[in-house]
Scaffold this motif. Structure first.
Motif, PDB file in Angstrom:
ATOM      1  N   GLY A 133       0.778  -1.229   0.000  1.00  7.13           N
ATOM      2  CA  GLY A 133       0.000   0.000   0.000  1.00  7.13           C
ATOM      3  C   GLY A 133       0.808   1.277   0.000  1.00  7.13           C
ATOM      4  N   TYR A 134       2.114   1.171  -0.137  1.00  7.17           N
ATOM      5  CA  TYR A 134       2.946   2.375  -0.198  1.00  7.17           C
ATOM      6  C   TYR A 134       4.055   2.182  -1.228  1.00  7.17           C
ATOM      7  N   ASP A 135       4.598   3.307  -1.672  1.00  8.45           N
ATOM      8  CA  ASP A 135       5.668   3.292  -2.663  1.00  8.45           C
ATOM      9  C   ASP A 135       6.992   3.012  -1.956  1.00  8.45           C
ATOM     10  N   GLY A 136       7.543   1.845  -2.211  1.00  5.79           N
ATOM     11  CA  GLY A 136       8.750   1.427  -1.506  1.00  5.79           C
ATOM     12  C   GLY A 136       9.929   2.364  -1.696  1.00  5.79           C
ATOM     13  N   MET A 137      10.125   2.860  -2.905  1.00  8.86           N
ATOM     14  CA  MET A 137      11.264   3.740  -3.160  1.00  8.86           C
ATOM     15  C   MET A 137      11.079   5.101  -2.500  1.00  8.86           C
ATOM     16  N   LYS A 138       9.846   5.573  -2.399  1.00  7.14           N
ATOM     17  CA  LYS A 138       9.608   6.845  -1.718  1.00  7.14           C
ATOM     18  C   LYS A 138       9.897   6.728  -0.226  1.00  7.14           C
ATOM     19  N   VAL A 139       9.778   5.529   0.298  1.00  2.82           N
ATOM     20  CA  VAL A 139      10.124   5.293   1.701  1.00  2.82           C
ATOM     21  C   VAL A 139      11.633   5.144   1.850  1.00  2.82           C
ATOM     22  N   PHE A 140      12.233   4.394   0.921  1.00  3.43           N
ATOM     23  CA  PHE A 140      13.655   4.076   1.066  1.00  3.43           C
ATOM     24  C   PHE A 140      14.559   5.278   0.810  1.00  3.43           C
ATOM     25  N   ARG A 141      14.241   6.092  -0.196  1.00  2.00           N
ATOM     26  CA  ARG A 141      15.143   7.194  -0.559  1.00  2.00           C
ATOM     27  C   ARG A 141      15.430   8.134   0.609  1.00  2.00           C
ATOM     28  N   PRO A 142      14.412   8.686   1.276  1.00  2.00           N
ATOM     29  CA  PRO A 142      14.738   9.569   2.412  1.00  2.00           C
ATOM     30  C   PRO A 142      15.441   8.829   3.541  1.00  2.00           C
ATOM     31  N   MET A 143      15.061   7.559   3.742  1.00  2.00           N
ATOM     32  CA  MET A 143      15.725   6.777   4.780  1.00  2.00           C
ATOM     33  C   MET A 143      17.206   6.592   4.449  1.00  2.00           C
ATOM     34  N   ALA A 144      17.499   6.341   3.171  1.00  4.26           N
ATOM     35  CA  ALA A 144      18.889   6.161   2.748  1.00  4.26           C
ATOM     36  C   ALA A 144      19.679   7.455   2.901  1.00  4.26           C
ATOM     37  N   TRP A 145      19.075   8.579   2.542  1.00  2.00           N
ATOM     38  CA  TRP A 145      19.752   9.865   2.685  1.00  2.00           C
ATOM     39  C   TRP A 145      20.036  10.176   4.152  1.00  2.00           C
TER      40      TRP A 145
END
Length: 255
Positions: A133-145
Motif C-alpha cells: 500500500g505504499y511506494d517502496g522507493m519513496k520510503v527508502f530514498r529519504p531513509m537512505a539519505w
C-alpha cells in the motif's frame, strides 16, 4: 526501559506508511492483475529478504574494516608522543551500519537485474507496492539519505576523537567538538580507578568494567570507558600519567 513501547511505535510507523507514502497506480502499471502478480512474484519477496540478510552484514563488515584501516593513518609519528588513544575499533561498525543501510539498495538491485528482466522487475515492484500500500522507493530514498548523513557526521566526529599523551601535556580532542584542549602537568587534578559499573533499573547489577576517570582543573573529565582507551596498556598509561604529573590514583569500587 519498556521493550513493548518500541514494538508499539514500530507497529504505528509501519501502519502509517501507506498514509504517508500512498502508492497510486498509473495506467502504465496495468501489466497484470494483482492476483496474477501475486502468483508470479510473491516468492521473490522472500528472496529479497534473504539477499538483505546476506548483504547487510557483509556490507557492515566491509565498511567497518575499511574505516578501521583508513583511521590507522590518523596516528601521529611524532617521537615525543608517548601514547596515542583513538576510538575503539569496534565502534567503527556503527557508522558502517548506517553506510550499509544507505547503500543496500544497489547490491540487491544488481541481483534482481540478473535474475529478472527489466519488465519483470517493474512488475515485481508494482506487486510489492500494491501489496503493502505504499511506494517502496519513496520510503527508502529519504531513509537512505538520512542514514548516509548520519554515517558521514559520525565518521567526521569519530575520526577527530583522540587523546595524545606527551611528556609535558595531554591533548584531548573530544567527540562532541573539533577543538583540541591541552593540559599541562599542573592541570591534572585527580585520577580515579573504577572497577565495577552499576546497571539495571535500580542500579543493583554490578558489571566488572575496569576504567579510569581523569579530572582536569577546568572540570573536564576523560572517562576511559567512553570509547578512548587501550585495555592492554591502560594501567601502564595511567601509571605514567600518575608519576609524570605527580597525581595519586584513587580507587572507587563502583560508579
Amino acid at each position: 526501559m519498556y521493550p513493548w513501547l518500541t514494538e508499539i511505535v514500530a507497529a504505528i510507523l509501519l501502519g502509517a506508511l501507506p498514509l504517508l507514502f500512498p502508492y497510486k497506480p498509473t495506467k502504465s502499471d496495468n501489466y497484470l492483475s494483482f492476483a496474477d502478480l501475486k502468483h508470479k512474484y510473491q516468492k521473490w519477496e522472500w528472496f529479497g529478504l534473504i539477499t538483505l540478510i546476506i548483504f547487510l552484514p557483509l556490507m557492515i563488515l566491509a565498511f567497518g574494516q575499511l574505516l578501521q584501516y583508513l583511521m590507522q593513518w590518523e596516528a601521529d609519528d611524532n617521537p615525543r608522543i608517548n601514547y596515542q588513544l583513538f576510538i575503539d575499533h569496534d565502534l567503527w561498525y556503527i557508522p558502517a551500519l548506517f553506510m550499509a543501510v544507505s547503500l543496500i539498495y544497489f547490491p540487491i538491485r544488481i541481483v534482481y537485474s540478473i535474475i529478472l528482466t527489466s519488465v519483470e522487475y517493474t512488475e515485481y515492484t508494482l506487486f510489492t507496492n500494491l501489496k503493502h500500500g505504499y511506494d517502496g522507493m519513496k520510503v527508502f530514498r529519504p531513509m537512505a539519505w538520512v542514514a548516509g548523513v548520519i554515517a558521514l557526521v559520525m565518521i567526521f566526529f569519530m575520526s577527530d576523537y583522540y587523546i595524545k599523551i606527551w611528556n609535558y601535556k595531554i591533548e584531548v580532542n573530544e567527540f562532541k567538538g573539533t577543538g583540541v584542549k591541552e593540559y599541562n602537568f599542573k592541570q591534572v587534578k585527580k585520577i580515579t580507578y573504577v572497577e565495577y559499573t552499576r546497571s539495571g533499573e535500580d542500579g543493583n547489577v554490578l558489571t566488572q568494567d575496569p576504567h579510569y576517570h581523569i579530572l582536569f582543573t577546568d572540570g573536564n573529565v576523560w572517562d576511559t570507558a567512553k570509547g578512548l582507551h587501550d585495555n592492554r596498556h591502560q594501567p601502564e598509561i595511567m601509571d605514567f600519567i600518575s608519576k609524570r604529573f605527580n597525581v595519586h590514583i584513587d580507587t572507587l569500587a563502583t560508579e
